[in-house]
Design a protein around this motif. Structure first.
Motif, mmCIF file in Angstrom:
data_model
loop_
_atom_site.group_PDB
_atom_site.id
_atom_site.type_symbol
_atom_site.label_atom_id
_atom_site.label_comp_id
_atom_site.label_asym_id
_atom_site.label_seq_id
_atom_site.Cartn_x
_atom_site.Cartn_y
_atom_site.Cartn_z
ATOM 1 N N VAL A 30 0.733 -1.189 0.090
ATOM 2 C CA VAL A 30 -0.074 0.034 0.059
ATOM 3 C C VAL A 30 0.836 1.101 -0.103
ATOM 4 O O VAL A 30 0.709 2.150 -0.831
ATOM 5 C CB VAL A 30 -0.907 0.020 1.339
ATOM 6 N N ILE A 33 2.475 1.679 -3.495
ATOM 7 C CA ILE A 33 1.614 2.095 -4.493
ATOM 8 C C ILE A 33 1.338 3.797 -4.318
ATOM 9 O O ILE A 33 1.180 4.524 -5.230
ATOM 10 C CB ILE A 33 0.257 1.386 -4.293
ATOM 11 N N LEU A 34 1.167 3.978 -3.019
ATOM 12 C CA LEU A 34 1.005 5.503 -2.793
ATOM 13 C C LEU A 34 1.909 6.385 -3.369
ATOM 14 O O LEU A 34 1.946 7.294 -3.848
ATOM 15 C CB LEU A 34 0.865 5.857 -1.137
ATOM 16 N N VAL A 36 4.210 5.310 -5.535
ATOM 17 C CA VAL A 36 4.019 5.112 -7.022
ATOM 18 C C VAL A 36 3.188 6.264 -7.644
ATOM 19 O O VAL A 36 3.555 6.856 -8.738
ATOM 20 C CB VAL A 36 3.619 3.850 -7.588
ATOM 21 N N GLY A 37 2.171 6.635 -6.755
ATOM 22 C CA GLY A 37 1.116 7.415 -7.396
ATOM 23 C C GLY A 37 1.772 8.877 -7.428
ATOM 24 O O GLY A 37 1.741 9.760 -8.517
ATOM 25 N N ILE A 38 2.622 9.321 -6.332
ATOM 26 C CA ILE A 38 3.291 10.475 -6.150
ATOM 27 C C ILE A 38 4.349 10.628 -7.524
ATOM 28 O O ILE A 38 4.249 11.525 -8.261
ATOM 29 C CB ILE A 38 4.112 10.995 -4.949
ATOM 30 N N PHE A 40 4.506 8.765 -10.369
ATOM 31 C CA PHE A 40 4.000 8.633 -11.620
ATOM 32 C C PHE A 40 2.903 10.049 -12.187
ATOM 33 O O PHE A 40 3.242 10.357 -13.254
ATOM 34 C CB PHE A 40 3.037 7.476 -11.785
ATOM 35 N N THR A 41 2.266 10.709 -10.981
ATOM 36 C CA THR A 41 1.766 11.887 -11.529
ATOM 37 C C THR A 41 2.629 13.012 -11.762
ATOM 38 O O THR A 41 2.447 13.707 -12.729
ATOM 39 C CB THR A 41 0.684 12.319 -10.105
ATOM 40 N N LEU A 44 3.997 12.186 -15.315
ATOM 41 C CA LEU A 44 2.828 12.745 -16.333
ATOM 42 C C LEU A 44 2.581 14.123 -16.428
ATOM 43 O O LEU A 44 2.657 14.576 -17.717
ATOM 44 C CB LEU A 44 1.660 12.338 -15.554
ATOM 45 N N LEU A 138 5.096 4.483 -17.879
ATOM 46 C CA LEU A 138 4.040 3.688 -17.756
ATOM 47 C C LEU A 138 4.489 2.068 -17.793
ATOM 48 O O LEU A 138 4.114 0.905 -17.230
ATOM 49 C CB LEU A 138 3.553 3.760 -19.185
ATOM 50 N N ILE A 141 5.097 0.989 -14.110
ATOM 51 C CA ILE A 141 3.899 0.504 -13.411
ATOM 52 C C ILE A 141 3.448 -1.006 -14.017
ATOM 53 O O ILE A 141 3.138 -1.902 -13.246
ATOM 54 C CB ILE A 141 3.015 1.270 -13.369
#
Lengths: 150, 164
Positions: A30, A33-34, A36-38, A40-41, A44, A138, A141
């Motif tokens: 978890v 993943i959090l 990864v969110g930071i 990857f955003t 992007l 991409l 992930i």
């Protein structure tokens, strides 16, 4: 040789403890993943700035300056959580070619991010750099998710 | 009501596309990858707004500018995550509908939506007063609640994989 390393690692006290705690792997995942969110955003946002607006090195540097602290912190946490997950399930990770590909992509991403502030590029190069960043993000992930299936 | 829901789930997972996802060796992992990529963007973009509400990341400038910049990312990714999520759900609808973490995930999503709606209706009223400064306590509470709820969504989502 790697198999021997996996067997040794899986038998260590720490690994055995991690394996016996049913909550450990999902909890660490978890946090992973959090982060990864930071990361990857941020990738992007940078990529789109490069690709769509065709930013030059100055515009990119300004955005990167704002994103840099959170991205590097998240990458450090990713390294830590990734290490914990590898200790908990060495064979699942180290013997998997998708995991190895993921590690290679991590190195490419870190290299790209580290050289970003020092790059002095024009719009056309920025576009290619944006596409490369996005593709690596991409692919990272995708590799991360497919470790479980290969 | 639960019987109707069960019947609906049963019908759903017998549809052609649901069977195809269930029986294919690559469709489910691919949908899961799309779901994770989209969720990463949803959580990443929401977290940066929440942290700004909590008074962190003030270097990101005015709150409204950051929110306006992030919102299209959040919504686009949310729609994508929902589509991929629905397709995965359809493949094993009965199993997921009976799964505890899946139900918790849906509940947390509903609470996150409610929190956002309340914040937009009440918390944004006087945004001009604190746009470039520390947000008031109500806005900080909304940001903190949102952060916790979305961490909960990710946690529940991960637990689904370990309990189905």
């Amino acid at each position: 040789m790697i198999e021997n390393l996996c067997n040794w690692l899986a038998g260590t006290t720490v690994s055995v403890a991690f394996q016996s705690w049913g909550w450990f792997v999902p909890t660490v995942q978890v946090v992973h993943i959090l982060c990864v969110g930071i990361v990857f955003t941020a990738i992007l946002r940078l990529s789109v700035l490069f690709i769509a607006r065709r930013a030059d090195s100055r515009g990119a540097a300004e955005l990167w300056l704002r994103l840099r602290p959170s991205v590097w912190t998240a990458l450090l946490v990713l390294l830590l959580t990734g290490t914990l997950l590898t200790i908990a399930e060495p064979a699942r990770e180290l013997l998997n070619w998708v995991f190895r590909t993921k590690m290679l992509l991590v190195m490419v991403l870190v290299g790209l991010l580290a050289t970003l502030p020092r790059l002095n590029f024009q719009q056309a190069t920025g576009r290619a750099l944006g596409l490369l960043l996005l593709t690596v993000g991409l692919a990272l992930i995708t590799a991360g998710r497919w470790i479980a299936y290969v | 009501m639960f019987e109707r829901l069960h019947a609906f789930c049963k019908t759903l997972e017998q549809l052609g596309f649901a069977q195809e996802i269930r029986e294919s060796s690559w469709l489910f992992p691919t949908l899961e990858t799309v779901h994770v990529v989209a969720l990463a963007v949803v959580v990443g973009s929401i977290m940066s707004v929440d942290l700004r509400l909590l008074g962190r990341g003030l270097r990101n400038g005015p709150f409204t500018v950051l929110a306006r910049e992030m919102l299209p990312w959040t919504w686009t990714a949310f729609v994508l995550a929902s589509i991929a999520g629905f397709l995965m759900f359809a493949s094993k609808a009965v199993t997921y509908a009976e799964n505890g973490p899946f139900r918790v995930k849906l509940l947390l999503l509903a609470l996150a939506a409610l929190n956002m709606a309340v914040f937009h209706r009440l918390g944004m009223r006087n945004v001009a007063e604190w746009d470039s400064r520390q947000p008031p306590m109500a806005a900080k509470l909304a940001g903190g609640a949102s952060l916790l709820l979305w961490i909960g969504v990710v946690a529940a989502g991960r637990w689904i994989g370990f309990t189905t």
